[in-house]
Scaffold this active site. Structure first.
Site, short mmCIF file in Angstrom:
data_model
loop_
_atom_site.label_atom_id
_atom_site.label_comp_id
_atom_site.label_asym_id
_atom_site.label_seq_id
_atom_site.Cartn_x
_atom_site.Cartn_y
_atom_site.Cartn_z
CG HIS A 113 -7.53 7.67 18.80
ND1 HIS A 113 -7.99 8.04 17.34
CD2 HIS A 113 -6.62 8.39 19.32
CE1 HIS A 113 -6.89 9.15 17.35
NE2 HIS A 113 -6.34 9.36 18.20
CG ASN A 114 -10.72 7.45 14.57
OD1 ASN A 114 -9.31 7.33 15.13
ND2 ASN A 114 -10.71 7.44 13.45
CE LYS A 130 -7.10 5.52 14.39
NZ LYS A 130 -7.21 5.72 13.03
CG HIS A 155 -42.79 -4.41 29.51
ND1 HIS A 155 -42.72 -5.29 28.45
CD2 HIS A 155 -43.32 -3.09 28.69
CE1 HIS A 155 -43.33 -4.72 27.32
NE2 HIS A 155 -43.49 -3.68 27.59
CB VAL A 178 -4.83 -1.45 1.07
CG1 VAL A 178 -3.37 -1.77 0.68
CG2 VAL A 178 -5.34 -2.71 1.86
N GLY A 232 0.76 -1.25 0.24
CA GLY A 232 0.06 0.05 0.07
C GLY A 232 0.93 1.41 -0.15
CG LEU A 233 3.91 1.45 -2.29
CD1 LEU A 233 4.85 1.48 -3.49
CD2 LEU A 233 4.68 1.72 -0.99
CB SER A 248 -3.89 7.51 15.53
OG SER A 248 -4.27 8.87 15.57
CD GLU A 288 -9.41 12.70 15.45
OE1 GLU A 288 -8.59 11.58 15.66
OE2 GLU A 288 -9.63 12.88 14.39
P1 NBP Z 1 -5.93 4.98 0.90
O1 NBP Z 1 -6.95 4.89 2.01
O2 NBP Z 1 -6.16 5.92 0.13
O3 NBP Z 1 -5.62 3.42 0.09
C1 NBP Z 1 -4.88 3.47 -0.87
C2 NBP Z 1 -4.09 2.02 -1.06
O4 NBP Z 1 -5.07 1.15 -1.08
C3 NBP Z 1 -3.34 1.95 -2.25
O5 NBP Z 1 -2.37 1.15 -1.98
C4 NBP Z 1 -4.32 1.35 -3.31
O6 NBP Z 1 -3.67 0.75 -4.33
C5 NBP Z 1 -4.94 0.58 -2.45
N1 NBP Z 1 -6.09 0.00 -2.75
C6 NBP Z 1 -7.46 0.65 -3.20
BR1 NBP Z 1 -7.84 2.46 -3.01
N2 NBP Z 1 -8.52 -0.19 -3.65
C7 NBP Z 1 -7.96 -1.23 -3.74
C8 NBP Z 1 -8.43 -2.54 -3.91
N3 NBP Z 1 -9.60 -2.77 -4.20
N4 NBP Z 1 -7.70 -3.78 -4.06
C9 NBP Z 1 -6.41 -3.51 -3.65
N5 NBP Z 1 -5.53 -2.21 -3.09
C10 NBP Z 1 -6.44 -1.16 -3.14
O7 NBP Z 1 -4.38 5.21 1.62
P2 NBP Z 1 -3.92 6.00 3.04
O8 NBP Z 1 -4.71 7.17 3.21
O9 NBP Z 1 -2.47 5.71 2.93
O10 NBP Z 1 -4.70 4.95 4.15
C11 NBP Z 1 -4.26 3.58 4.23
C12 NBP Z 1 -4.96 3.00 5.41
O11 NBP Z 1 -4.67 3.62 6.54
C13 NBP Z 1 -6.53 3.19 5.16
O12 NBP Z 1 -7.16 2.03 5.72
C14 NBP Z 1 -6.90 4.32 6.19
O13 NBP Z 1 -8.17 4.46 6.45
C15 NBP Z 1 -5.92 3.98 7.14
N6 NBP Z 1 -5.56 5.48 7.96
C16 NBP Z 1 -5.21 6.47 7.20
C17 NBP Z 1 -4.91 7.76 7.68
C18 NBP Z 1 -4.72 8.96 6.96
O14 NBP Z 1 -4.30 9.82 7.71
N7 NBP Z 1 -4.54 9.02 5.53
C19 NBP Z 1 -4.50 7.73 9.07
C20 NBP Z 1 -4.64 6.29 9.82
C21 NBP Z 1 -5.21 5.40 9.18
P3 NBP Z 1 -3.67 1.29 -5.81
O15 NBP Z 1 -2.40 2.41 -5.67
O16 NBP Z 1 -3.38 0.42 -6.70
O17 NBP Z 1 -4.80 2.32 -5.99
#
Ligand code: NBP
Length: 483
Positions: free
Chosen positions: A187-188, A184, A453, A76, A11-12, A130, A191
């Site tokens: 926590h949210n 978590k 009741h 992801v 998950g990049l 988080s 928040e």
């Molecule tokens: P995203 O939530 O935007 O997810 C992007 C990643 O998911 C990409 O690697 C993408 O691959 C992959 N992906 C998607 Br979208 N649909 C997919 C599918 N059907 N099958 C396989 N891979 C899929 O990324 P993020 O914001 O970095 O968050 C990652 C996780 O961490 C999430 O669960 C998010 O809720 C959680 N989180 C986020 C934050 C924040 O501040 N952003 C904080 C804490 C937790 P691709 O590149 O091929 O589309």
């Protein structure tokens, strides 16, 4: 043969890339993978250039490049993508290998994944993460739970990349199965509550006391030096004084209609499911829902009467001090309610939760980080079986110190027609919780009157009886009709 990686990360996007770089900073070799594999090459050529990060273009290649037991972390999108990846990785794993889901997954999904993977000999961990982008890069709060056999294998990596308070990492083992994601979620929810409480303080300072943005910013900066010291107070102080290019305060130009992604709602739903009165988080979710009815509110503002403009004639400094105490007392209630929910879920699921550890995990790295969480940690360190935070000596004396101010603020808000749903519900909870008698005797009588009741007598709890209140009904009591 080239060096094997300590851990793989799938998950990049923003979280994954930053966690990888954080792990790299702490000396770990990470193998990066992504569904869209071009992103692996882009990442290696740009953000990860010059680091020890390696890449893979297939799941097999990724698994082959890992030390054993293999550690694979997913960051992801929550939901089906996690199940899909688990299915794709499984053929390349051996018994004792570990899958970690660091996304915002629902705790019931984590529970299910833990159980089904345990049957296959794979150790599954669901970890709350988080702190957003910056946290991921330089030290997030990490809340791992799941199969406890995985913890010794991931502990060093997790605790080294986590935020630190002093030398203590904001990461510890939370408990079994879905508990990390449950923590978590709470926590949210907290928040949401913290944010709404600050908004109510802002509303009162602006519309009752009449402070301008710079004055409010200064007040919050002052609060941030005391018991309210927290990330959210700090950023709100900055937001309030931020000026747009035209020299006006930006926050006043933002449409007052709040969005949400659902984690506050999930907390409120589980509070209802488990019958725990987490009223403050519930009200904070509803406050966002009400704010979103902007058009209806604009119409109603011209139709529905309020108390009219009331000139504030009190002592400004004194009232601002009352607001800070109302905020502090309400915040204590919110955390007490959050920990009540954690305790109940632990009972239902048989989790052995480390409550002091949870306070420490939230103490740094995450959005609700605050000095006050150190007091919560101390309360649980003193008594790990503490049934309710409000009963700890430190918090008892804080409530004693704050309650008069709190009542004054809520009364003033009601008088002038300023909504303070979270200040008010927290006070109502406090008064309910400290009441030996509530009017629920009458509810029981009403239920028995219209639906047979049954009720218990004070002098004989546990024995349910029915009264023929009208003389017309029978003496048969209800077993199925629930109201
Ligand atoms: P995203 O939530 O935007 O997810 C992007 C990643 O998911 C990409 O690697 C993408 O691959 C992959 N992906 C998607 Br979208 N649909 C997919 C599918 N059907 N099958 C396989 N891979 C899929 O990324 P993020 O914001 O970095 O968050 C990652 C996780 O961490 C999430 O669960 C998010 O809720 C959680 N989180 C986020 C934050 C924040 O501040 N952003 C904080 C804490 C937790 P691709 O590149 O091929 O589309």
């Amino acid at each position: 043969m080239s060096e094997k990686a300590d851990i793989a990360l799938i998950g990049l996007a923003v979280m994954g890339q930053n966690i990888i770089l954080n792990m790299n900073d702490h000396g770990y070799v990470v193998c990066a993978y992504n569904r869209t594999t071009e992103k692996v090459d882009q990442f290696l050529a740009n953000e990860a250039k010059g680091t020890k990060v390696i890449g893979a273009h297939s799941i097999k290649e990724m698994c082959d490049k890992l030390k054993k037991p293999r550690r694979v972390m997913l960051l992801v999108k929550a939901g089906k993508p996690v199940d899909d990846f688990v299915d794709q990785i499984l053929p390349f794993l051996e018994k004792g290998d570990i899958i970690i889901d660091g996304g915002n997954s629902e705790y019931q999904d984590t529970d299910r994944r833990c159980k089904s993977l345990k049957e296959k000999g794979i150790l599954f961990v669901g970890s709350g993460v988080s702190g957003g982008e910056e946290g991921a890069r330089y030290g997030p709060s990490l809340m791992p739970g799941g199969n406890p056999e995985a913890w010794p294998h991931i502990k060093d990596i997790f605790q080294s990349i986590a935020a630190k308070v002093g030398s203590e990492p904001c990461c510890d083992w939370v408990g079994e199965s879905g508990s990390g994601h449950f923590v978590k979620m709470v926590h949210n929810g907290i928040e949401y509550g913290d944010m709404q409480l600050i908004c109510e303080a802002y509303h009162l300072m602006k519309d009752v006391v009449g402070l301008d943005n710079q004055q409010m910013s200064d007040v919050l900066a002052q609060w941030n030096k005391g018991e309210l010291d927290s990330f959210l107070i700090e950023i709100t102080s900055n937001i309030l004084k931020y000026k747009d290019a035209d020299g006006s305060y930006l926050v006043e130009k933002i449409r007052d209609s709040a969005g949400q992604k659902g984690t506050g709602k999930w907390t409120a739903i589980s509070a209802l499911d488990y019958g725990i009165p987490v009223t403050l988080i519930g009200e904070s979710v509803f406050a966002r829902c009400l704010s979103a009815l902007k058009d209806e509110r604009v119409f109603a503002s011209k139709e529905l009467p309020g108390p009219g403009k009331i000139q504030f004639d009190g002592d400004v400094k004194e009232f601002v001090q009352h607001i800070s105490k109302a905020l502090y007392a309400s915040k204590i209630v919110s955390y007490a309610q959050g920990f009540m929910l954690l305790r109940e879920a632990a009972k239902v699921y048989g989790w052995n939760l480390n409550y002091g550890g949870i306070a420490l995990m939230w103490r740094g790295g995450c959005i609700i980080r605050s000095v006050f969480l150190g007091n919560i940690k101390a309360a649980f360190d003193k008594n790990s079986q503490l049934s309710n935070l409000l009963l700890d000596d430190f918090f008892k004396s804080a409530m004693k110190e704050c309650q008069t101010s709190w009542r004054k603020v809520v009364a003033k808000a009601v008088e002038v027609g300023i909504p303070t749903p979270c200040f008010s519900t927290a006070l109502a909870f406090y008064d309910g919780f400290r009441s030996e008698r509530l009017p629920a005797n009458l509810i029981q009588a009403q239920r028995d009157y219209f639906g047979a009741h049954t009720y218990e007598l004070l002098e004989n709890p546990g024995k349910y009886i029915h009264t023929n209140w009208t003389g017309c009904g029978g003496n048969v009591s209800s077993t199925t009709y629930e109201v």
